[in-house]
Scaffold this motif. Structure first.
Motif, short mmCIF file in Angstrom:
data_model
loop_
_atom_site.label_atom_id
_atom_site.label_comp_id
_atom_site.label_asym_id
_atom_site.label_seq_id
_atom_site.Cartn_x
_atom_site.Cartn_y
_atom_site.Cartn_z
N ARG A 44 -4.73 -9.43 7.50
CA ARG A 44 -4.96 -8.25 7.23
C ARG A 44 -6.29 -8.07 6.27
N GLU B 186 -10.43 -7.64 6.01
CA GLU B 186 -11.44 -6.07 5.57
C GLU B 186 -12.04 -6.74 4.28
N VAL C 186 -2.69 -2.45 -1.51
CA VAL C 186 -2.73 -3.06 0.12
C VAL C 186 -2.52 -1.70 1.09
N ARG D 267 -3.51 0.82 0.54
CA ARG D 267 -5.15 2.10 0.84
C ARG D 267 -5.35 0.61 1.64
N SER D 268 -6.73 0.79 2.41
CA SER D 268 -7.74 -0.48 2.43
C SER D 268 -8.85 -1.27 1.66
#
Length: 375
Positions: free
Chosen positions: A43, A47, A270, A273-274
């Motif tokens: 992920r 991102e 992470v 939060r993104s």
């Protein structure tokens, strides 16, 4: 201010490592629990691409400790990221090198402590030199471009010609001759690691001559030790400008050493939060981004958008505040702290280093050894 586009992600997969180098930049009290899972790293990589990142460096500790490394490399390639492995080479065999190549690994940066086996093993604290030589051959046989990194310090700097010769013999395409930067364990051990002025001058001559001789064959980069400069280097081209690090437990850092050097700064994770939110909106990335935060003399300096006030971690470690001008700068009121270190060092004897520590960088507590060497 509008956040710029990041260029590169340093993915610190683990702090675990089989070596015990006294200049290790791992935090002095690193947590080895709760490492990000394979799925979480996938992920993060996706991102990063969405944020605009172009390349990822898989680092540690020793990233080969992670058995999912090839899977993560493959995930990075699927995310259209250029992939670089930063490794000691310990744990790499022919099968694994081929597995990484097939996963899409673009390049490898392999670290060496010296060209001499006994000295290299002494510095590493384990018998690692021969496995490193084998790793270099596996990397080349797999068709992966090879770079070498020599961390230079008082113990090995006088062997720079031989180390460059080793790089030639191993078929490296790029060589980084990086003097120790004093963060983490290296900061605690700086009295033992910082070379003399004469050693630095000779090494620069050797590196300059080699760069000219090997032009078109090997790219050579020589990085001066900060303490011998009069102007600071920009902190990764400016804090929060081009680079970000995700450490093994998911904290996102503007630079790899920020979490241990600046303990009063909160870093987002992470898992909560993104990556996009952290890069653009987090307090940690915006605290020293740009130039508005700068004190004097930086605020009035015509070079403030060139060096961005220097290294925030170095300022914190040497002056107690990350908001100060990097004390390496000759205009800094704290330059006297650096000068005092250099005055203490240069009259001293650059003698035998049979007391170079052999300690585990993953221990939670630092033991104080003789002659001000810790770990």
């Amino acid at each position: 201010m509008t956040a710029p586009r990041p260029y590169a992600l340093l993915a610190e997969l683990t702090y675990r490592c089989p070596l015990h180098c006294p200049y290790c930049s791992n935090p002095a009290r690193a947590r080895n629990d709760a490492e990000l899972t394979t799925a979480e790293w996938h992920r993060v990589l996706r991102e990063a691409t969405e944020l605009g990142v172009l390349q990822v460096g898989f680092s540690g500790g020793e990233p080969l400790v992670r058995r999912d490394l090839a899977e993560l490399v493959h995930g990075a390639r699927e995310a259209k990221l250029y992939t670089n492995l930063i490794t000691s080479g310990v744990g790499l065999d022919e099968s694994r090198a081929n597995e990484l190549r097939e996963a899409g690994l673009d390049s490898v940066q392999l670290s060496f402590q010296s060209d001499d086996v006994d000295l290299a093993d002494e510095i590493a604290g384990v018998r690692a030199h021969q496995p490193k030589l084998a790793a270099a051959s596996f990397i080349r046989a797999a068709g992966i471009p090879l770079s070498l990194n020599f961390v230079i310090h008082r113990r090995n700097i006088d062997r720079l010609p031989q180390m460059i010769g080793l790089a030639e013999a191993l078929g490296a395409e790029r060589v980084e001759l990086a003097n120790v930067q004093f963060y983490g364990w290296a900061f605690l051990n700086r009295a033992a690691l910082l070379p003399t002025r004469e050693q630095v001058a000779r090494a620069r001559e050797v590196a300059t001559a080699a760069k000219a001789r090997l032009a078109g064959k090997i790219d050579i980069f020589y990085v001066l030790p900060d303490y011998y400069e009069t102007r600071p280097k920009p902190c990764l081209n400016g804090w929060g400008q081009r680079y970000l690090t995700v450490n093994p437990i998911g904290d996102v850092l503007p630079c790899p050493t920020a979490s241990s050097a600046i303990p009063d700064l909160h870093f987002e994770n992470v898992r909560a939060r993104s990556l996009d939110w952290i890069w653009r909106q987090s307090e940690s990335f915006n605290r020293f981004r740009g130039t508005e935060w700068m004190p004097e003399p930086c605020r009035s300096c015509p070079q403030k958008e060139i060096d961005f006030g220097g290294c925030r971690c170095q300022a914190a470690l040497l002056t107690g505040s990350a908001a100060n001008t990097d004390p390496v700068c000759s205009l800094s009121p704290n330059r006297v702290r650096v000068d005092a270190v250099l005055r203490d060092l240069n009259p001293s004897i650059v003698g035998a280093f049979d007391w170079m520590p052999r300690v585990n960088p993953n221990k939670e507590a630092a033991a104080t050894l003789d002659r001000e060497v810790t770990r």
